[in-house]
Design a protein around this motif. Sequence first.
Motif, mmCIF file in Angstrom:
data_model
loop_
_atom_site.group_PDB
_atom_site.id
_atom_site.type_symbol
_atom_site.label_atom_id
_atom_site.label_comp_id
_atom_site.label_asym_id
_atom_site.label_seq_id
_atom_site.Cartn_x
_atom_site.Cartn_y
_atom_site.Cartn_z
ATOM 1 N N LYS A 1 0.843 -1.199 0.000
ATOM 2 C CA LYS A 1 0.000 0.000 0.000
ATOM 3 C C LYS A 1 0.877 1.248 0.000
ATOM 4 O O LYS A 1 1.859 1.318 0.735
ATOM 5 C CB LYS A 1 -0.884 -0.011 1.254
ATOM 6 C CG LYS A 1 -1.897 1.115 1.335
ATOM 7 C CD LYS A 1 -3.044 0.879 0.389
ATOM 8 C CE LYS A 1 -4.138 1.939 0.573
ATOM 9 N NZ LYS A 1 -5.176 1.832 -0.468
ATOM 10 N N GLY A 2 0.516 2.224 -0.811
ATOM 11 C CA GLY A 2 1.212 3.504 -0.794
ATOM 12 C C GLY A 2 0.721 4.372 0.358
ATOM 13 O O GLY A 2 -0.410 4.229 0.830
ATOM 14 N N GLY A 3 1.566 5.277 0.829
ATOM 15 C CA GLY A 3 1.165 6.223 1.857
ATOM 16 C C GLY A 3 1.137 5.678 3.266
ATOM 17 O O GLY A 3 0.565 6.301 4.172
ATOM 18 N N LYS B 1 6.494 4.004 4.554
ATOM 19 C CA LYS B 1 7.683 3.139 4.412
ATOM 20 C C LYS B 1 8.977 3.941 4.554
ATOM 21 O O LYS B 1 9.931 3.484 5.167
ATOM 22 C CB LYS B 1 7.688 2.435 3.055
ATOM 23 C CG LYS B 1 6.691 1.318 2.895
ATOM 24 C CD LYS B 1 6.876 0.580 1.586
ATOM 25 C CE LYS B 1 6.942 1.497 0.386
ATOM 26 N NZ LYS B 1 5.729 2.346 0.237
ATOM 27 N N ASP C 1 12.216 3.606 -4.536
ATOM 28 C CA ASP C 1 10.828 3.985 -4.756
ATOM 29 C C ASP C 1 10.836 5.034 -5.865
ATOM 30 O O ASP C 1 10.892 6.244 -5.613
ATOM 31 C CB ASP C 1 10.210 4.536 -3.471
ATOM 32 C CG ASP C 1 8.708 4.767 -3.601
ATOM 33 O OD1 ASP C 1 8.203 4.702 -4.744
ATOM 34 O OD2 ASP C 1 8.054 5.009 -2.578
ATOM 35 N N THR D 1 8.700 6.200 -7.905
ATOM 36 C CA THR D 1 7.592 7.142 -8.057
ATOM 37 C C THR D 1 7.569 8.203 -6.957
ATOM 38 O O THR D 1 6.946 9.245 -7.116
ATOM 39 C CB THR D 1 6.242 6.404 -8.060
ATOM 40 O OG1 THR D 1 6.167 5.579 -6.881
ATOM 41 C CG2 THR D 1 6.121 5.520 -9.291
ATOM 42 N N GLY D 2 8.245 7.952 -5.859
ATOM 43 C CA GLY D 2 8.283 8.928 -4.761
ATOM 44 C C GLY D 2 9.557 8.806 -3.960
ATOM 45 O O GLY D 2 9.541 8.347 -2.814
ATOM 46 N N PRO E 1 9.205 0.619 -3.659
ATOM 47 C CA PRO E 1 7.920 1.199 -4.047
ATOM 48 C C PRO E 1 6.758 0.347 -3.542
ATOM 49 O O PRO E 1 6.943 -0.829 -3.235
ATOM 50 C CB PRO E 1 7.981 1.200 -5.577
ATOM 51 C CG PRO E 1 8.937 0.110 -5.917
ATOM 52 C CD PRO E 1 9.943 0.075 -4.815
ATOM 53 N N PRO E 2 5.557 0.935 -3.451
ATOM 54 C CA PRO E 2 4.401 0.149 -2.997
ATOM 55 C C PRO E 2 3.927 -0.815 -4.075
ATOM 56 O O PRO E 2 4.241 -0.658 -5.251
ATOM 57 C CB PRO E 2 3.333 1.229 -2.735
ATOM 58 C CG PRO E 2 3.717 2.361 -3.636
ATOM 59 C CD PRO E 2 5.215 2.345 -3.696
#
Length: 269
Positions: free
Chosen positions: A16-18, A21, A45, A47-48, A128-129
Amino acid sequence: MSLDSVKNILLVLSGKGGVGKSSVTVQIALSLARSGASVGVLDIDLTGPNIPRMFNVEDAKVTQGEHGWIPVPVPGSDGRISCMSLGFLLRDRGDAVVWRGPKKTAMVRQFLTDVVWGEMDWLVIDTPPGTSDEHISLAEQMRTLQPRGAVIVTTPQAVATADVRKEINFCRKVGIKILGVVENMSGFVCPHCSECTNVFSSGGGETMAKEFDVQFLGAVPIDPQFGAMIERQKDEKKGLMEQYGDCKLMPVFKGITEQVVEIIESNQG
């Protein structure tokens, strides 16, 4: 292989994102470094990539050495923490990484093979998630590297644990050992009275851990002090590692990290 001299590789995963982590990764690294270990943090990660901001090294540039990329040392860590992230390769913090799967996979492999960590006690990898191409590439690469295992991060809500369950199943399918589950954002610590309120409920991560017969490493509340400490690093004379000693989350992650080390040692024995 650039990771040959790294004694322990630890993955931080979540489906899960957010769920936090990156903050869990940073605090595990700080706890290990405060115990005297040398720690590398690898942020894949794509993407973020938040690790450079959290360690206050966003303005750092990656340098190319004779044998590969040189990790960026974290200021105020007494030389014990260094990091590498895609964030160092972006021109601006707000730039989006618009890459298809094959290019993402190639970048993950490059981070795992071309960074010169040197002699290192721990390498903590912020992932990444989800269970995407990056995870599959990481899992394939890890088969030869033999990581000690993964820490799974979730928040208490059912919508989060439903996705994190998929991550646990993914790890089992690809042969990554699960060291335990951390329930992040489990309550909110009031900065005035220190009372903890369960904003997002609590206990979901612990219930999930029992369901999958995985060790529950602990519940981590939301602490505004930690967020403020991260954002105000440039204005502080003390380094992040020293500041973290005064953070209310420090004893929580000290306990989590000690459990992780104990599990790894028992697995080796």
